[in-house]
Design a protein around this motif. Structure first.
Motif, short mmCIF file in Angstrom:
data_model
loop_
_atom_site.label_atom_id
_atom_site.label_comp_id
_atom_site.label_asym_id
_atom_site.label_seq_id
_atom_site.Cartn_x
_atom_site.Cartn_y
_atom_site.Cartn_z
N ASN A 31 27.43 34.96 49.69
CA ASN A 31 28.38 34.27 50.58
C ASN A 31 29.71 34.03 49.86
N SER A 32 29.92 34.79 48.74
CA SER A 32 31.15 34.71 47.94
C SER A 32 31.37 33.33 47.34
N ARG A 68 36.22 26.72 45.09
CA ARG A 68 36.51 26.84 46.52
C ARG A 68 35.43 26.16 47.34
N PRO A 69 35.79 25.54 48.46
CA PRO A 69 34.78 24.87 49.29
C PRO A 69 33.80 25.88 49.89
#
Length: 396
Positions: free
Chosen positions: A96-97, A104-105
């Motif tokens: 999901n990167s 990053r959120p």
């Protein structure tokens, strides 16, 4: 007799006015005092995210995963609500990167769609006046619930959160910590996994060596080390590591790790073209995964067994295994796994010249790719669709 109708008319108007008032009051009570009745969960995986720790002192990165592992160990596992292990969650987040130590959120909505999870659990620990507080968020496909709890120690918070999750799933039976141990309480493990994610192979290799000196029975680290050796085609060394670890896991009664180590050993044989030798190892891994209710690895084992049987020309057995891989991935809710399984079934059907069956499977695959927006799998899936359509046209 003439009756005075004024009071009568007033009473008639008062009844609907009273009813309207009661209805409005009921609506307002619903809006401002919502029911505590929880929406039932749909079947699917339970994903516990790494625990965020916001204390006065700096907290090492690895502790997020050690605390995550502590919560997971207290959850009930079932075929309706499979509980993903820490390394599985890390893998899903990566797809999901979302990398280890990524600032990053997290896109929870994308994770829910991608993983097919029934429940994603996020939590944050703080401390106030010598008491610890855990704020939690439960995310589902169509719902969100938040709350908090307090205790004098962190372990009590985990017990309470686990109870809350178990109440949501209503699962009974096997708790995850049966015949298992902690792996992520060793800071070197999460460091090695981080280095692997960022393709720092040399550093990861050195970290795993150091880890295994201090924690020789860390099966997860042994498996990661063996996977690195396989990528370097050092098959003899990899099999030595895996055989030793597999013996240790079996003696310890750790069937989950026996299943996972066995699959890696089978992959070593498959890489070398020793297909027949891989089959009994896959069979034993399947048995261990089933006994530990490791549905995700049951899917992986079935996919590899399908691959071996297909290469051996045993198409009926391959078809059965590929279908099982789809079924198990569907049980977990893992969308990419279902697509890969359906694509395998379509490819196999082409080999058998059963183009209508191939078309049926690839259509199901295309539907998932499109609906769930699985961009990484779209090119190969659409190419396979074109291939099947061309085969169908050639028979007309």
């Amino acid at each position: 007799m003439i009756v005075n109708q004024a009071p009568l008319k007033k009473r008639k108007l008062g009844i609907p006015l009273l009813v309207a008032t009661l209805v409005i009051a009921a609506v307002l009570s619903f809006v401002f005092y919502p029911s505590n009745k929880q929406v039932a969960l749909d079947k699917g995986a339970i994903i516990v995210l790494p625990v965020k720790i916001e204390l006065d002192t700096a907290t090492p990165l690895w502790q997020q995963y050690a605390h995550q592992e502590s919560i997971i160990a207290q959850l009930y596992n079932s075929n309706s609500f499979p509980v993903l292990q820490v390394e599985d969650v890390i893998s899903f987040l990566l797809q999901n990167s979302s990398y280890i130590e990524d600032t990053r959120p997290l896109r929870v909505s994308k994770l829910l769609t991608f993983s097919g999870a029934s429940l994603v659990v996020g939590s944050v620990i703080t401390k106030n006046d010598n008491r610890y507080q855990l704020a939690y968020n439960f995310y589902g496909p169509s719902q969100q619930q938040s709350g908090s709890m307090q205790a004098e120690d962190i372990e009590s918070l985990y017990i309470d959160l686990a109870k809350l999750i178990n109440n949501r799933t209503q699962s009974k039976g096997n708790v995850n910590n049966i015949n298992s141990r902690s792996y992520f309480d060793n800071p070197l493990l999460i460091l090695a996994l981080k280095q692997l994610q960022y393709r720092e192979a040399t550093a990861a290799s050195e970290t795993l060596k150091r880890l295994l000196i201090s924690d020789a029975d860390n099966f997860l680290a042994q498996r990661q080390w063996a996977e690195m050796l396989l990528k370097q085609q050092q098959f003899v060394d990899a099999e030595k590591v895996l055989s030793t670890a597999l013996t240790q896991a079996e003696l310890a009664g750790n069937r989950r790790e026996s299943a996972r180590l066995g699959l890696t050993l089978a992959k070593s044989y498959i890489e070398q073209g020793e297909l027949v030798r891989a089959l009994p190892i896959l069979s034993q891994s399947r048995s261990n995964a089933a006994n530990s209710q490791d549905w995700l690895y049951l899917a992986y084992v079935a996919a590899w067994a399908g691959n071996v049987n297909e290469r051996l020309g045993r198409y009926a057995a391959a078809n059965q295994q590929y279908q099982l891989s789809v079924d198990y991935h569907q049980m977990v809710g893992y969308q990419p796994g279902q697509v890969l399984g359906l694509n395998n079934l379509a490819e196999l059907a082409i080999l058998e010249h059963n183009y209508s069956k191939a078309y049926k499977n690839i259509q199901r695959s295309v539907a998932i790719v499109t609906q769930k927006d699985l961009v990484d799998l779209k090119p190969e899936t659409m190419a396979l669709l074109t291939k099947v359509e061309n085969k169908l046209q050639g028979t007309r």
